[in-house]
Scaffold this active site. Structure first.
Site, mmCIF file in Angstrom:
data_model
loop_
_atom_site.group_PDB
_atom_site.id
_atom_site.type_symbol
_atom_site.label_atom_id
_atom_site.label_comp_id
_atom_site.label_asym_id
_atom_site.label_seq_id
_atom_site.Cartn_x
_atom_site.Cartn_y
_atom_site.Cartn_z
ATOM 1 N N ASP A 23 -9.948 8.916 -9.672
ATOM 2 C CA ASP A 23 -10.932 9.114 -8.606
ATOM 3 C C ASP A 23 -12.135 8.182 -8.789
ATOM 4 O O ASP A 23 -12.679 7.658 -7.835
ATOM 5 C CB ASP A 23 -11.416 10.571 -8.705
ATOM 6 C CG ASP A 23 -11.711 11.152 -7.343
ATOM 7 O OD1 ASP A 23 -10.799 11.165 -6.516
ATOM 8 O OD2 ASP A 23 -12.868 11.565 -7.136
ATOM 9 N N GLU B 64 5.777 6.288 -16.912
ATOM 10 C CA GLU B 64 7.016 6.304 -17.711
ATOM 11 C C GLU B 64 8.109 5.584 -16.943
ATOM 12 O O GLU B 64 7.996 5.402 -15.724
ATOM 13 C CB GLU B 64 7.436 7.760 -17.980
ATOM 14 C CG GLU B 64 6.416 8.512 -18.812
ATOM 15 C CD GLU B 64 6.856 9.928 -19.172
ATOM 16 O OE1 GLU B 64 7.995 10.321 -18.822
ATOM 17 O OE2 GLU B 64 6.043 10.617 -19.808
ATOM 18 N N PRO B 65 9.191 5.198 -17.630
ATOM 19 C CA PRO B 65 10.264 4.490 -16.918
ATOM 20 C C PRO B 65 10.769 5.269 -15.687
ATOM 21 O O PRO B 65 11.109 4.674 -14.679
ATOM 22 C CB PRO B 65 11.357 4.345 -17.985
ATOM 23 C CG PRO B 65 10.594 4.318 -19.286
ATOM 24 C CD PRO B 65 9.422 5.239 -19.091
ATOM 25 N N ARG C 68 -12.264 -31.739 3.014
ATOM 26 C CA ARG C 68 -10.941 -32.296 3.327
ATOM 27 C C ARG C 68 -10.923 -32.793 4.783
ATOM 28 O O ARG C 68 -11.209 -32.020 5.701
ATOM 29 C CB ARG C 68 -9.884 -31.217 3.123
ATOM 30 C CG ARG C 68 -8.493 -31.617 3.520
ATOM 31 C CD ARG C 68 -7.846 -32.435 2.459
ATOM 32 N NE ARG C 68 -6.453 -32.733 2.780
ATOM 33 C CZ ARG C 68 -5.758 -33.663 2.160
ATOM 34 N NH1 ARG C 68 -6.299 -34.386 1.193
ATOM 35 N NH2 ARG C 68 -4.503 -33.876 2.479
ATOM 36 N N GLU D 244 -2.449 1.975 -10.339
ATOM 37 C CA GLU D 244 -3.409 3.048 -9.991
ATOM 38 C C GLU D 244 -3.149 3.584 -8.587
ATOM 39 O O GLU D 244 -4.074 3.890 -7.838
ATOM 40 C CB GLU D 244 -4.854 2.580 -10.172
ATOM 41 C CG GLU D 244 -5.165 2.367 -11.654
ATOM 42 C CD GLU D 244 -6.604 2.030 -11.939
ATOM 43 O OE1 GLU D 244 -7.480 2.698 -11.376
ATOM 44 O OE2 GLU D 244 -6.832 1.109 -12.737
ATOM 45 N N SER E 202 -0.135 0.936 -2.569
ATOM 46 C CA SER E 202 -0.806 1.031 -1.259
ATOM 47 C C SER E 202 -0.279 2.188 -0.407
ATOM 48 O O SER E 202 -1.060 2.925 0.207
ATOM 49 C CB SER E 202 -0.644 -0.290 -0.502
ATOM 50 O OG SER E 202 -1.424 -1.274 -1.145
#
Ligand SMILES: Cc1cc2nc3c(=O)[nH]c(=O)nc-3n(C[C@H](O)[C@H](O)[C@H](O)COP(=O)(O)OP(=O)(O)OC[C@H]3O[C@@H](n4cnc5c(N)ncnc54)[C@H](O)[C@@H]3O)c2cc1C
Length: 379
Positions: A238, A127-128, A266, A362, A365
């Site tokens: 999980d 939510e905000p 390269r 989700e 870090s």
């Protein structure tokens, strides 16, 4: 093609190796990587992934269990070819995760549609004013005759605007905080549910702020028991957190692949870049980051598949390590491409934009660090 020797690790069975081979072939033939209209592309990806049978692995029907190693392998593999196709696969799993784990037979009818590519799923908890602190969610689910009335907003909802069905977490008020939330399965066409704003992000995905105004849902929309919403959300995360690590791993593998091709061809001072010791050092660091991430991702997935009910510590370690490592690997890939690395549309430039959000959603870090520290200190 990226290194596949990790498939010989004891985490995998023959069926995983076969699936990986088939999926690589399918991705090469079917994922072009060119996107115009993002919504239309995602709809097409879901239909294609469904028709080819890959989405069957995104959920589990009555009596089946999710195979987390398969979920991780699929996300990792598709991520090597097309970030938006990977997103489309991932959201069918995350969106319907609560139904796979806790759904009633009636709710599982939606799962049949999401696993065949006939319906698109979303997962709505943020939510905000409640992101990392999901237990602070304010959206209400008031009891009314025959069901519930939803009011409030959910933001940063992936597939917002194109989803046919959402799992929504709202406050039923059994207790304050985490113990007062419940999970609901909501048809996107329910009156009062609107896409209030589309959110543009650096790597384009369908993303929206959803507004719920007196959205009436039946009693049968409740997933699990009233007050169990937070527990349900955490059980879903999980399982799916290690799969976010798997997607990051796929992006990192592609970045290393692109880099190997670049440094071998390269020429600097008449010799390939790959002959410079400093460049070799960077390649070694990239390969090391990738193998360390793979070990943690598949350790988490294997542990879950072996019947461990919760893998909170393992999944957090996998997500944290793999997403942070992929950011480093991709950044170095851009660096070793020189100016070409920042040209719009070049693969490493796309990966650079694609990886960033995985360190935020989700569980950011630092939230993973908090979870790991709690588990380690409490052990
Ligand atoms: C591309 C994208 C897709 C998303 N898809 C979905 C979706 O499908 N469904 C859904 O519900 N949500 C989704 N989200 C929302 C996402 O899960 C949240 O953005 C995330 O949980 C962070 O919440 P926030 O943005 O409110 O940041 P905040 O909670 O404000 O956190 C900001 C930062 O503060 C720090 N921080 C927060 N808590 C702690 C802590 N305890 N300790 C130390 N540091 C901390 C971290 O650095 C964190 O990044 C998506 C987000 C993005 C960017």
């Amino acid at each position: 093609m990226a290194d596949t020797t990790y498939l010989d690790w004891p985490f995998f069975e023959e069926r995983h190796r076969a699936l990986s081979k088939d999926l690589h072939a399918w991705c090469k033939a079917n994922l072009t990587g060119h996107h115009g209209d993002v919504d239309a592309t995602c709809r097409a990806h879901v239909a294609k992934l469904g028709a080819a049978g890959w989405l069957m692995h995104s959920g589990a029907g009555e009596g089946e269990t999710l195979d987390v190693r398969t979920l991780c392998l699929i996300r990792e593999t598709i991520a090597q070819y097309d970030g938006l196709a990977e997103f489309s696969f991932a959201m069918q799993g995350l969106g319907m995760g609560a139904v796979t784990l806790f759904g009633t037979p009636e709710q599982r009818d939606w799962l049949k549609k999401t696993r065949s590519g006939q319906a698109i799923a979303g997962f709505a908890i943020t939510e905000p004013e409640a992101g990392s602190d999901a237990a602070a969610a304010k959206m209400t689910a008031a009891r009314v005759q025959g069901g519930f009335l939803l009011n409030g907003e959910k933001t940063y909802i992936s597939n917002g605007g194109i989803a046919d069905v959402y799992v929504v977490f709202a406050r039923t008020g059994e207790a304050p905080g985490a113990k007062g939330l419940s999970a609901f399965l909501v048809d996107a066409r329910t009156p009062g549910l609107e896409v209030a704003e589309r959110i543009e992000v650096m790597a384009p995905h369908p993303l929206a702020l959803l507004r719920f105004t007196n959205v009436e849902i039946p009693e049968s929309a409740l997933i699990g028991k009233p007050g169990d919403g937070f527990k349900i959300a955490m059980s879903v995360l999980d399982v799916f957190r290690s799969t976010v690590g798997a997607a990051a791993l796929g992006f990192a593998r592609r970045a290393l692949d692109e880099t190997l091709a670049r440094v071998k061809t390269r020429k600097i001072g008449g010799a390939p870049l790959s002959e410079l010791h400093m460049v070799q050092g960077h390649i070694a660091d990239m390969a090391l980051d990738i193998d360390a991430s793979a070990l943690l991702v598949y350790r988490a997935a294997w542990t879950k598949d072996m019947g461990q009910p919760r893998i909170t510590r393992e999944a957090s370690m996998a997500k944290l390590k793999a997403t942070e490592a992929a950011q480093r690997v991709i950044d170095m890939a851009v660096q070793l491409h020189g100016g070409d690395g920042v040209k719009h549309g070049v693969m490493v430039e796309q990966l650079y934009r694609e990886i960033r959000a995985l360190r935020i959603y989700e569980g950011a870090s630092d939230v993973q660090r908090v979870i790991i520290a709690r588990a380690v200190l409490g052990a």
